[in-house]
Write a protein that holds these residues in place. Structure first.
Motif, PDB file in Angstrom:
ATOM      1  N   GLU A 197     -20.920  -4.698  -9.493  1.00  0.00           N
ATOM      2  CA  GLU A 197     -21.371  -3.509 -10.208  1.00  0.00           C
ATOM      3  C   GLU A 197     -20.354  -3.084 -11.258  1.00  0.00           C
ATOM      4  O   GLU A 197     -19.158  -3.301 -11.093  1.00  0.00           O
ATOM      5  N   LYS A 198     -20.854  -2.472 -12.323  1.00  0.00           N
ATOM      6  CA  LYS A 198     -19.960  -1.874 -13.311  1.00  0.00           C
ATOM      7  C   LYS A 198     -19.137  -0.812 -12.593  1.00  0.00           C
ATOM      8  O   LYS A 198     -19.671  -0.021 -11.814  1.00  0.00           O
ATOM      9  N   SER A 199     -17.813  -0.804 -12.821  1.00  0.00           N
ATOM     10  CA  SER A 199     -16.930   0.039 -12.022  1.00  0.00           C
ATOM     11  C   SER A 199     -15.971   0.862 -12.867  1.00  0.00           C
ATOM     12  O   SER A 199     -15.580   0.467 -13.963  1.00  0.00           O
ATOM     13  N   ASN A 200     -15.593   2.007 -12.301  1.00  0.00           N
ATOM     14  CA  ASN A 200     -14.520   2.845 -12.819  1.00  0.00           C
ATOM     15  C   ASN A 200     -13.358   2.760 -11.839  1.00  0.00           C
ATOM     16  O   ASN A 200     -13.570   2.778 -10.624  1.00  0.00           O
ATOM     17  N   TYR A 201     -12.154   2.689 -12.357  1.00  0.00           N
ATOM     18  CA  TYR A 201     -10.961   2.587 -11.531  1.00  0.00           C
ATOM     19  C   TYR A 201     -10.029   3.753 -11.823  1.00  0.00           C
ATOM     20  O   TYR A 201      -9.909   4.190 -12.973  1.00  0.00           O
ATOM     21  N   SER A 202      -9.352   4.236 -10.788  1.00  0.00           N
ATOM     22  CA  SER A 202      -8.274   5.205 -10.957  1.00  0.00           C
ATOM     23  C   SER A 202      -7.215   4.891  -9.921  1.00  0.00           C
ATOM     24  O   SER A 202      -7.526   4.457  -8.814  1.00  0.00           O
ATOM     25  N   TRP A 203      -5.952   5.076 -10.310  1.00  0.00           N
ATOM     26  CA  TRP A 203      -4.877   4.863  -9.348  1.00  0.00           C
ATOM     27  C   TRP A 203      -3.703   5.757  -9.675  1.00  0.00           C
ATOM     28  O   TRP A 203      -3.449   6.105 -10.819  1.00  0.00           O
ATOM     29  N   ASP A 204      -3.032   6.189  -8.621  1.00  0.00           N
ATOM     30  CA  ASP A 204      -1.812   6.982  -8.725  1.00  0.00           C
ATOM     31  C   ASP A 204      -0.638   6.048  -8.495  1.00  0.00           C
ATOM     32  O   ASP A 204      -0.721   5.137  -7.672  1.00  0.00           O
ATOM     33  N   TRP A 205       0.451   6.286  -9.210  1.00  0.00           N
ATOM     34  CA  TRP A 205       1.622   5.434  -9.094  1.00  0.00           C
ATOM     35  C   TRP A 205       2.879   6.294  -9.157  1.00  0.00           C
ATOM     36  O   TRP A 205       2.850   7.442  -9.594  1.00  0.00           O
ATOM     37  N   GLU A 206       3.957   5.694  -8.702  1.00  0.00           N
ATOM     38  CA  GLU A 206       5.271   6.314  -8.820  1.00  0.00           C
ATOM     39  C   GLU A 206       6.282   5.239  -9.180  1.00  0.00           C
ATOM     40  O   GLU A 206       6.107   4.076  -8.828  1.00  0.00           O
ATOM     41  N   ALA A 207       7.318   5.645  -9.902  1.00  0.00           N
ATOM     42  CA  ALA A 207       8.434   4.765 -10.237  1.00  0.00           C
ATOM     43  C   ALA A 207       9.629   5.254  -9.434  1.00  0.00           C
ATOM     44  O   ALA A 207       9.963   6.442  -9.455  1.00  0.00           O
ATOM     45  N   VAL A 208      10.266   4.325  -8.695  1.00  0.00           N
ATOM     46  CA  VAL A 208      11.381   4.669  -7.816  1.00  0.00           C
ATOM     47  C   VAL A 208      12.612   3.900  -8.273  1.00  0.00           C
ATOM     48  O   VAL A 208      12.542   2.686  -8.510  1.00  0.00           O
ATOM     49  N   ALA A 238      14.018   0.753 -17.434  1.00  0.00           N
ATOM     50  CA  ALA A 238      12.967  -0.081 -16.854  1.00  0.00           C
ATOM     51  C   ALA A 238      13.382  -0.635 -15.503  1.00  0.00           C
ATOM     52  O   ALA A 238      12.607  -1.344 -14.863  1.00  0.00           O
ATOM     53  N   ASP A 239      14.561  -0.283 -15.047  1.00  0.00           N
ATOM     54  CA  ASP A 239      15.076  -0.771 -13.771  1.00  0.00           C
ATOM     55  C   ASP A 239      14.549   0.101 -12.632  1.00  0.00           C
ATOM     56  O   ASP A 239      15.301   0.849 -12.006  1.00  0.00           O
ATOM     57  N   VAL A 240      13.236   0.035 -12.392  1.00  0.00           N
ATOM     58  CA  VAL A 240      12.570   0.813 -11.352  1.00  0.00           C
ATOM     59  C   VAL A 240      11.575  -0.077 -10.621  1.00  0.00           C
ATOM     60  O   VAL A 240      11.199  -1.146 -11.110  1.00  0.00           O
ATOM     61  N   LYS A 241      11.152   0.404  -9.475  1.00  0.00           N
ATOM     62  CA  LYS A 241      10.096  -0.269  -8.714  1.00  0.00           C
ATOM     63  C   LYS A 241       8.850   0.593  -8.826  1.00  0.00           C
ATOM     64  O   LYS A 241       8.904   1.803  -8.616  1.00  0.00           O
ATOM     65  N   LEU A 242       7.715  -0.026  -9.176  1.00  0.00           N
ATOM     66  CA  LEU A 242       6.451   0.696  -9.242  1.00  0.00           C
ATOM     67  C   LEU A 242       5.726   0.594  -7.908  1.00  0.00           C
ATOM     68  O   LEU A 242       5.595  -0.499  -7.353  1.00  0.00           O
ATOM     69  N   ASN A 243       5.249   1.720  -7.410  1.00  0.00           N
ATOM     70  CA  ASN A 243       4.458   1.771  -6.175  1.00  0.00           C
ATOM     71  C   ASN A 243       3.095   2.374  -6.499  1.00  0.00           C
ATOM     72  O   ASN A 243       3.017   3.396  -7.189  1.00  0.00           O
ATOM     73  N   ILE A 244       2.038   1.749  -5.997  1.00  0.00           N
ATOM     74  CA  ILE A 244       0.694   2.316  -6.106  1.00  0.00           C
ATOM     75  C   ILE A 244       0.514   3.203  -4.876  1.00  0.00           C
ATOM     76  O   ILE A 244       0.569   2.721  -3.748  1.00  0.00           O
TER      77      ILE A 244
END
Length: 151
Positions: free
Chosen positions: A91-102, A136-142
């Motif tokens: 199906e045609k879809s919409n996506y959303s996500w929250d993230w943080e940089a640590v 840019a020296d961070v870790k991305l978490n979803i």
């Protein structure tokens, strides 16, 4: 007589609004039910390893890439997040996500929410967004991820 006309118009509008909203159902939506606070068990009645299972882990796999892109030049910091989504649903879809940089010390230095809308089945969509990161020296978490049927 004036109040009776007003009441008739109000009732007619309310009925029409109810009919219009009645058509906004999720019938045919293949989304899983919302998770409950109950602990899930497997066939043997035991709690699964790691506690509660994440609903529809395959949805999260649609986010095939999410990374930091350092575009800094000439002493000007310019750090972006970039992503690739591949719609593996039918199906045609919409996506959303929250993230943080640590950072390396475990401190959250940035966070945000990203959206990608109207992705057709089998289609790949890419996106980018500027951040307030200083390095840019961070870790991305979803921290949260959602795929919903697009209309």
């Amino acid at each position: 007589m004036k109040h009776r006309k007003f009441a008739s118009v109000f009732v007619a509008l309310a009925a029409a609004g109810g009919l219009a909203l009645g058509g906004c159902t999720t019938e045919g939506d293949e989304s899983p039910p919302a998770p409950t606070q109950e602990t899930q068990t497997n066939e043997g009645g035991e709690e699964p390893q790691g506690g509660r299972e994440e609903p529809e882990a395959s949805e999260r796999q649609d986010l095939t890439s999410f990374k930091v892109d350092d575009r800094s030049a000439a002493g000007i910091t310019s750090i972006w997040v970039t992503w690739t989504i591949k719609n593996n649903s039918s199906e045609k879809s919409n996506y959303s996500w929250d993230w943080e940089a640590v950072d390396a010390n475990g401190t959250r230095v940035a966070n945000g929410t990203q959206l990608e809308n109207n992705v057709q089945p089998g289609q790949t969509a890419t996106g980018e967004f500027p951040t307030t990161l200083k390095t840019a020296d961070v870790k991305l978490n979803i921290t949260d991820f959602n795929r919903n049927k697009a209309f």
